[in-house]
Motif scaffolding. Sequence first.
Motif, PDB file in Angstrom:
ATOM      1  N   GLY A 266       0.828  -1.192   0.000  1.00  0.00           N
ATOM      2  CA  GLY A 266       0.000   0.000   0.000  1.00  0.00           C
ATOM      3  C   GLY A 266       0.869   1.251   0.000  1.00  0.00           C
ATOM      4  O   GLY A 266       2.104   1.182  -0.056  1.00  0.00           O
ATOM      5  N   VAL A 267       0.224   2.408   0.077  1.00  0.00           N
ATOM      6  CA  VAL A 267       0.941   3.679   0.164  1.00  0.00           C
ATOM      7  C   VAL A 267       1.494   3.795   1.579  1.00  0.00           C
ATOM      8  O   VAL A 267       0.732   3.839   2.545  1.00  0.00           O
ATOM      9  CB  VAL A 267       0.005   4.870  -0.138  1.00  0.00           C
ATOM     10  CG1 VAL A 267       0.789   6.186  -0.123  1.00  0.00           C
ATOM     11  CG2 VAL A 267      -0.689   4.684  -1.479  1.00  0.00           C
ATOM     12  N   VAL A 268       2.797   3.833   1.712  1.00  0.00           N
ATOM     13  CA  VAL A 268       3.431   3.795   3.023  1.00  0.00           C
ATOM     14  C   VAL A 268       3.181   5.104   3.779  1.00  0.00           C
ATOM     15  O   VAL A 268       3.363   6.197   3.232  1.00  0.00           O
ATOM     16  CB  VAL A 268       4.949   3.568   2.889  1.00  0.00           C
ATOM     17  CG1 VAL A 268       5.622   3.592   4.257  1.00  0.00           C
ATOM     18  CG2 VAL A 268       5.214   2.244   2.188  1.00  0.00           C
ATOM     19  N   VAL A 269       2.750   4.977   5.044  1.00  0.00           N
ATOM     20  CA  VAL A 269       2.559   6.136   5.906  1.00  0.00           C
ATOM     21  C   VAL A 269       3.127   5.838   7.284  1.00  0.00           C
ATOM     22  O   VAL A 269       3.251   4.680   7.688  1.00  0.00           O
ATOM     23  CB  VAL A 269       1.070   6.537   6.041  1.00  0.00           C
ATOM     24  CG1 VAL A 269       0.518   7.062   4.722  1.00  0.00           C
ATOM     25  CG2 VAL A 269       0.234   5.369   6.558  1.00  0.00           C
ATOM     26  N   ASP A 270       3.466   6.907   8.022  1.00  0.00           N
ATOM     27  CA  ASP A 270       3.982   6.748   9.383  1.00  0.00           C
ATOM     28  C   ASP A 270       2.849   6.884  10.390  1.00  0.00           C
ATOM     29  O   ASP A 270       1.662   6.860  10.013  1.00  0.00           O
ATOM     30  CB  ASP A 270       5.095   7.770   9.647  1.00  0.00           C
ATOM     31  CG  ASP A 270       4.619   9.214   9.480  1.00  0.00           C
ATOM     32  OD1 ASP A 270       3.389   9.472   9.526  1.00  0.00           O
ATOM     33  OD2 ASP A 270       5.479  10.105   9.308  1.00  0.00           O
ATOM     34  N   CYS A 287      -6.050   1.910   0.933  1.00  0.00           N
ATOM     35  CA  CYS A 287      -4.856   2.126   0.124  1.00  0.00           C
ATOM     36  C   CYS A 287      -3.613   2.348   0.974  1.00  0.00           C
ATOM     37  O   CYS A 287      -2.494   2.303   0.466  1.00  0.00           O
ATOM     38  CB  CYS A 287      -5.050   3.309  -0.830  1.00  0.00           C
ATOM     39  SG  CYS A 287      -5.057   4.942  -0.031  1.00  0.00           S
ATOM     40  N   ALA A 288      -3.765   2.592   2.274  1.00  0.00           N
ATOM     41  CA  ALA A 288      -2.644   2.963   3.134  1.00  0.00           C
ATOM     42  C   ALA A 288      -1.975   1.735   3.732  1.00  0.00           C
ATOM     43  O   ALA A 288      -2.635   0.751   4.064  1.00  0.00           O
ATOM     44  CB  ALA A 288      -3.120   3.897   4.242  1.00  0.00           C
ATOM     45  N   GLU A 289      -0.660   1.801   3.896  1.00  0.00           N
ATOM     46  CA  GLU A 289       0.106   0.767   4.583  1.00  0.00           C
ATOM     47  C   GLU A 289       0.777   1.391   5.795  1.00  0.00           C
ATOM     48  O   GLU A 289       1.675   2.234   5.662  1.00  0.00           O
ATOM     49  CB  GLU A 289       1.156   0.155   3.662  1.00  0.00           C
ATOM     50  CG  GLU A 289       1.979  -0.931   4.341  1.00  0.00           C
ATOM     51  CD  GLU A 289       2.964  -1.607   3.410  1.00  0.00           C
ATOM     52  OE1 GLU A 289       4.057  -1.973   3.866  1.00  0.00           O
ATOM     53  OE2 GLU A 289       2.635  -1.759   2.203  1.00  0.00           O
ATOM     54  N   HIS A 290       0.325   1.000   6.972  1.00  0.00           N
ATOM     55  CA  HIS A 290       0.841   1.553   8.228  1.00  0.00           C
ATOM     56  C   HIS A 290       1.532   0.449   9.009  1.00  0.00           C
ATOM     57  O   HIS A 290       0.941  -0.597   9.268  1.00  0.00           O
ATOM     58  CB  HIS A 290      -0.317   2.149   9.043  1.00  0.00           C
ATOM     59  CG  HIS A 290       0.083   2.621  10.397  1.00  0.00           C
ATOM     60  ND1 HIS A 290      -0.286   1.966  11.559  1.00  0.00           N
ATOM     61  CD2 HIS A 290       0.843   3.676  10.787  1.00  0.00           C
ATOM     62  CE1 HIS A 290       0.208   2.603  12.602  1.00  0.00           C
ATOM     63  NE2 HIS A 290       0.894   3.640  12.159  1.00  0.00           N
ATOM     64  N   GLY A 292       3.668  -1.618   8.063  1.00  0.00           N
ATOM     65  CA  GLY A 292       3.754  -2.835   7.271  1.00  0.00           C
ATOM     66  C   GLY A 292       2.446  -3.558   7.059  1.00  0.00           C
ATOM     67  O   GLY A 292       2.436  -4.664   6.509  1.00  0.00           O
ATOM     68  N   THR A 293       1.327  -2.938   7.462  1.00  0.00           N
ATOM     69  CA  THR A 293       0.028  -3.620   7.396  1.00  0.00           C
ATOM     70  C   THR A 293      -0.967  -2.803   6.582  1.00  0.00           C
ATOM     71  O   THR A 293      -1.068  -1.584   6.730  1.00  0.00           O
ATOM     72  CB  THR A 293      -0.540  -3.830   8.811  1.00  0.00           C
ATOM     73  OG1 THR A 293       0.374  -4.621   9.571  1.00  0.00           O
ATOM     74  CG2 THR A 293      -1.890  -4.540   8.754  1.00  0.00           C
ATOM     75  N   THR A 294      -1.701  -3.486   5.714  1.00  0.00           N
ATOM     76  CA  THR A 294      -2.838  -2.874   5.032  1.00  0.00           C
ATOM     77  C   THR A 294      -4.104  -3.522   5.581  1.00  0.00           C
ATOM     78  O   THR A 294      -4.070  -4.615   6.133  1.00  0.00           O
ATOM     79  CB  THR A 294      -2.771  -3.087   3.513  1.00  0.00           C
ATOM     80  OG1 THR A 294      -2.722  -4.492   3.235  1.00  0.00           O
ATOM     81  CG2 THR A 294      -1.557  -2.411   2.917  1.00  0.00           C
ATOM     82  N   PRO A 300     -10.662   0.271  11.024  1.00  0.00           N
ATOM     83  CA  PRO A 300      -9.319   0.860  10.990  1.00  0.00           C
ATOM     84  C   PRO A 300      -9.236   2.092  10.098  1.00  0.00           C
ATOM     85  O   PRO A 300      -8.512   3.047  10.414  1.00  0.00           O
ATOM     86  CB  PRO A 300      -8.444  -0.282  10.447  1.00  0.00           C
ATOM     87  CG  PRO A 300      -9.199  -1.525  10.749  1.00  0.00           C
ATOM     88  CD  PRO A 300     -10.640  -1.149  10.610  1.00  0.00           C
ATOM     89  N   ALA A 301      -9.969   2.075   8.990  1.00  0.00           N
ATOM     90  CA  ALA A 301      -9.965   3.232   8.093  1.00  0.00           C
ATOM     91  C   ALA A 301     -10.550   4.450   8.794  1.00  0.00           C
ATOM     92  O   ALA A 301     -10.052   5.579   8.660  1.00  0.00           O
ATOM     93  CB  ALA A 301     -10.754   2.920   6.820  1.00  0.00           C
ATOM     94  N   TRP A 302     -11.622   4.237   9.549  1.00  0.00           N
ATOM     95  CA  TRP A 302     -12.224   5.348  10.278  1.00  0.00           C
ATOM     96  C   TRP A 302     -11.313   5.832  11.408  1.00  0.00           C
ATOM     97  O   TRP A 302     -11.238   7.023  11.691  1.00  0.00           O
ATOM     98  CB  TRP A 302     -13.590   4.923  10.817  1.00  0.00           C
ATOM     99  CG  TRP A 302     -14.675   5.035   9.778  1.00  0.00           C
ATOM    100  CD1 TRP A 302     -14.516   5.351   8.462  1.00  0.00           C
ATOM    101  CD2 TRP A 302     -16.070   4.848   9.976  1.00  0.00           C
ATOM    102  NE1 TRP A 302     -15.725   5.352   7.818  1.00  0.00           N
ATOM    103  CE2 TRP A 302     -16.694   5.053   8.728  1.00  0.00           C
ATOM    104  CE3 TRP A 302     -16.845   4.505  11.071  1.00  0.00           C
ATOM    105  CZ2 TRP A 302     -18.068   4.943   8.563  1.00  0.00           C
ATOM    106  CZ3 TRP A 302     -18.230   4.392  10.897  1.00  0.00           C
ATOM    107  CH2 TRP A 302     -18.824   4.617   9.665  1.00  0.00           C
ATOM    108  N   ASP A 303     -10.609   4.908  12.052  1.00  0.00           N
ATOM    109  CA  ASP A 303      -9.631   5.319  13.064  1.00  0.00           C
ATOM    110  C   ASP A 303      -8.573   6.219  12.440  1.00  0.00           C
ATOM    111  O   ASP A 303      -8.217   7.274  12.986  1.00  0.00           O
ATOM    112  CB  ASP A 303      -8.944   4.093  13.670  1.00  0.00           C
ATOM    113  CG  ASP A 303      -9.828   3.328  14.640  1.00  0.00           C
ATOM    114  OD1 ASP A 303     -10.876   3.876  15.037  1.00  0.00           O
ATOM    115  OD2 ASP A 303      -9.472   2.194  14.985  1.00  0.00           O
ATOM    116  N   GLN A 304      -8.053   5.806  11.283  1.00  0.00           N
ATOM    117  CA  GLN A 304      -7.042   6.602  10.604  1.00  0.00           C
ATOM    118  C   GLN A 304      -7.586   7.972  10.212  1.00  0.00           C
ATOM    119  O   GLN A 304      -6.909   9.000  10.385  1.00  0.00           O
ATOM    120  CB  GLN A 304      -6.545   5.858   9.360  1.00  0.00           C
ATOM    121  CG  GLN A 304      -5.780   4.590   9.665  1.00  0.00           C
ATOM    122  CD  GLN A 304      -5.468   3.782   8.420  1.00  0.00           C
ATOM    123  OE1 GLN A 304      -5.801   4.193   7.303  1.00  0.00           O
ATOM    124  NE2 GLN A 304      -4.835   2.634   8.600  1.00  0.00           N
TER     125      GLN A 304
END
Length: 479
Positions: A266-270, A287-290, A292-294, A300-304
């Motif tokens: 996924g798109v790597v994010v910190d 689409c996000a990889e946080h 090392g996990t998608t 989880p998407a709503w948490d982000q």
Amino acid sequence: MSRERLVVVGHGMACTRLVEQLVAGAYAGRVTVLGDEPVPAYNRILLSAVLEGTHAAGAIGLRRAEWYAEHDIDLRLGTKVLAVDREHRDVMLVDGTVVPFDRLVLATGSLPTLPPVRGLVTPEGRLHPSVHAFRSLADCDGLVAAVPGARRAVVVGGGLLGLQVARALSVRGVSTEVVEGAEHLLSRQVGAGAGQVLARSLRRLGTTVYTGARAVRLVEPASGEGVTGVRLDNGAVLDTDLVVLTAGGRPSTSLARAAGLAVRRGVVVDDHLTSPTDPAVHAIGDCAEHRGTTTGFVPPAWDQAAVLARRLCGEDVAHAGSRGVARLRATGLDVAVLGDPVGAAGEVVEVTNPVVGKHSRLVVRGGVVVAAALVGDLSRVGLITQHYDRGTVLGPHEPGQLLLPERGAAAPTTTALPDDVEVCACAGVSAGRLRGCADLQEAREQTRATTGCGSCTATCAQLVGTTAAEPACEVVRTK
């Protein structure tokens, strides 16, 4: 001083949550949302309910277009993004329009995975007319339109979505078969015992299940129109009129990759949901990889989205990861999964009764429930989810009592909750806020917990002082 220009690419559930939280936090910038579908965001979890006929397509919307206009948000529907130019800080659309940004959020979701089945795609690069993906409202509409002319269907994929689609088609009178390459159903969420219970329950409901088998080829009639069957790798041919693909998805990363952003799966994010390549670019949702996990789930998407909105509104917060919660919603099938009940380390309490279609598994570490899988009986999902979310330290006999309560024992109550305890994790709603609701309908609107969190299902009605039998989280109202 000019206002920050925030552009969000992708208009799904993660984007909607982000924008709602930006409005709630009085974000000072100008927000533009670019969505490629022609309709405002909707609850994708309820697409199978639309297919089944229990929900109208118009009833699963999240926010009306007017809501965006009322909050001075530039919502552009039916808009496809061609490229992101980080050097010039703009986004180019396929029609040539350029949208400038100071800060960019990628919420592009995921794309359906196409299994390697011969004949699946036509020489023109389109899906065969008798083959349907199931990821969007347009996909759902297409499948609904095809159902009246179909007697048989094959669903490729035995995950959560595949089982929901299979049950929906069966309810609509289509003889349905499920093909799953793994050795049991829901192989990513539950163990073999639970998968076998599910398969037996499906067969009891009239749906045939083939596990450890893969679809390899479409069988077409001599006329070349439609399909007559699906050939499996074991040589069997399943007669069918429709083929539905539900074999998972992959993060949509093409825009990010072309823009030179860090991309793995996924798109790597910190922990700030920020790209390590560019501090002005963020990614949330599928689409996000946080770390090392998608994730392909909504909570989880709503948490982000909530964490990123708070950061954009000036708060110093970080995303430490999310507790996974998944729920299968289909007539006659009940499944809830908390965390990773297959891979989590700990002591296991497990009860199986395949004759009545029930399987329960708790993974407990240090007295705390770290994972759970419940199949066929969700009567205690609310209480178990509360223990899971709150990290409750249980006594030595309590895990067993959660799964096998003593005969005649009173059901545990969930009403004695402090006002500050979070009841609905996916909507951030506390017990005190729900106690202030005038009625059950208002509590539904507060939670909107169609993500399958479970805990608010068990507590909403009690907290608003009603004995309504229907779950408080099953209804979504368009606002």
